[in-house]
Design a protein around this motif. Structure first.
Motif, PDB file in Angstrom:
ATOM      1  N   GLY A 192       4.846  16.280  46.171  1.00  0.00           N
ATOM      2  CA  GLY A 192       3.897  17.346  45.880  1.00  0.00           C
ATOM      3  C   GLY A 192       3.939  18.514  46.852  1.00  0.00           C
ATOM      4  N   ASP A 193       4.801  18.475  47.847  1.00  0.00           N
ATOM      5  CA  ASP A 193       4.879  19.554  48.821  1.00  0.00           C
ATOM      6  C   ASP A 193       5.542  20.785  48.207  1.00  0.00           C
ATOM      7  N   GLU A 194       5.270  21.945  48.775  1.00  0.00           N
ATOM      8  CA  GLU A 194       5.790  23.203  48.234  1.00  0.00           C
ATOM      9  C   GLU A 194       6.968  23.767  49.017  1.00  0.00           C
TER      10      GLU A 194
ATOM     11  N   ALA B  95      19.274  22.562  40.919  1.00  0.00           N
ATOM     12  CA  ALA B  95      19.197  21.553  41.980  1.00  0.00           C
ATOM     13  C   ALA B  95      18.345  22.092  43.124  1.00  0.00           C
ATOM     14  N   TRP B  96      17.404  21.270  43.588  1.00  0.00           N
ATOM     15  CA  TRP B  96      16.465  21.652  44.638  1.00  0.00           C
ATOM     16  C   TRP B  96      16.375  20.541  45.666  1.00  0.00           C
ATOM     17  N   GLU B  97      16.011  20.921  46.888  1.00  0.00           N
ATOM     18  CA  GLU B  97      15.768  19.923  47.930  1.00  0.00           C
ATOM     19  C   GLU B  97      14.395  20.179  48.544  1.00  0.00           C
ATOM     20  N   CYS B  98      13.722  19.100  48.880  1.00  0.00           N
ATOM     21  CA  CYS B  98      12.398  19.163  49.477  1.00  0.00           C
ATOM     22  C   CYS B  98      12.532  18.888  50.973  1.00  0.00           C
ATOM     23  N   ALA B  99      12.061  19.819  51.792  1.00  0.00           N
ATOM     24  CA  ALA B  99      12.146  19.657  53.242  1.00  0.00           C
ATOM     25  C   ALA B  99      11.118  18.649  53.748  1.00  0.00           C
ATOM     26  N   SER B 100      10.082  18.374  52.974  1.00  0.00           N
ATOM     27  CA  SER B 100       9.033  17.465  53.407  1.00  0.00           C
ATOM     28  C   SER B 100       9.436  15.998  53.265  1.00  0.00           C
TER      29      SER B 100
ATOM     30  N   ASN C  30      12.545  15.006  52.133  1.00  0.00           N
ATOM     31  CA  ASN C  30      14.007  14.895  52.288  1.00  0.00           C
ATOM     32  C   ASN C  30      14.686  14.346  51.038  1.00  0.00           C
ATOM     33  N   ARG C  31      14.174  14.740  49.866  1.00  0.00           N
ATOM     34  CA  ARG C  31      14.782  14.322  48.602  1.00  0.00           C
ATOM     35  C   ARG C  31      15.394  15.531  47.909  1.00  0.00           C
ATOM     36  N   ALA C  32      16.426  15.279  47.141  1.00  0.00           N
ATOM     37  CA  ALA C  32      17.038  16.315  46.309  1.00  0.00           C
ATOM     38  C   ALA C  32      16.860  15.895  44.851  1.00  0.00           C
ATOM     39  N   PHE C  33      16.595  16.871  43.999  1.00  0.00           N
ATOM     40  CA  PHE C  33      16.398  16.581  42.580  1.00  0.00           C
ATOM     41  C   PHE C  33      16.954  17.734  41.769  1.00  0.00           C
ATOM     42  N   GLN C  34      17.131  17.496  40.471  1.00  0.00           N
ATOM     43  CA  GLN C  34      17.685  18.513  39.587  1.00  0.00           C
ATOM     44  C   GLN C  34      16.804  18.658  38.360  1.00  0.00           C
ATOM     45  N   LEU C  35      16.566  19.891  37.961  1.00  0.00           N
ATOM     46  CA  LEU C  35      15.806  20.196  36.757  1.00  0.00           C
ATOM     47  C   LEU C  35      16.776  20.608  35.659  1.00  0.00           C
ATOM     48  N   LYS C  36      16.498  20.141  34.440  1.00  0.00           N
ATOM     49  CA  LYS C  36      17.395  20.455  33.342  1.00  0.00           C
ATOM     50  C   LYS C  36      16.583  20.659  32.069  1.00  0.00           C
ATOM     51  N   PHE C  37      16.811  21.755  31.399  1.00  0.00           N
ATOM     52  CA  PHE C  37      16.168  22.036  30.122  1.00  0.00           C
ATOM     53  C   PHE C  37      16.947  21.311  29.033  1.00  0.00           C
TER      54      PHE C  37
END
Length: 59
Positions: free
Chosen positions: A14-16, A27-32, A34-41
């Motif tokens: 939930g961090d921004e 593809a995005w990474e969360c600094a809080s 430490n996970r990487a995830f990908q969004l796909k339509f």
């Protein structure tokens, strides 16, 4: 054509604090956390949205 939408928060913690990931588009990474995830339509639904108005029907 408009810019692609960016996520507002991490789907895991939930961090921004998100940054684009080197894997490419969506593809995005969360600094809080430490996970990487990908969004796909995936596409549009053929049926669309249907309302379920039970209260509006006189039964």
């Amino acid at each position: 054509m408009s810019e692609r939408a960016a996520p507002f928060y991490c789907p895991y913690c939930g961090d921004e604090d998100l940054r684009p990931h080197e894997a490419g588009h969506g593809a995005w990474e969360c600094a809080s956390c430490n996970r990487a995830f990908q969004l796909k339509f995936l596409g549009l639904l053929t049926q669309g949205l249907q309302r379920n108005d039970v209260a509006g029907q006189g039964t």
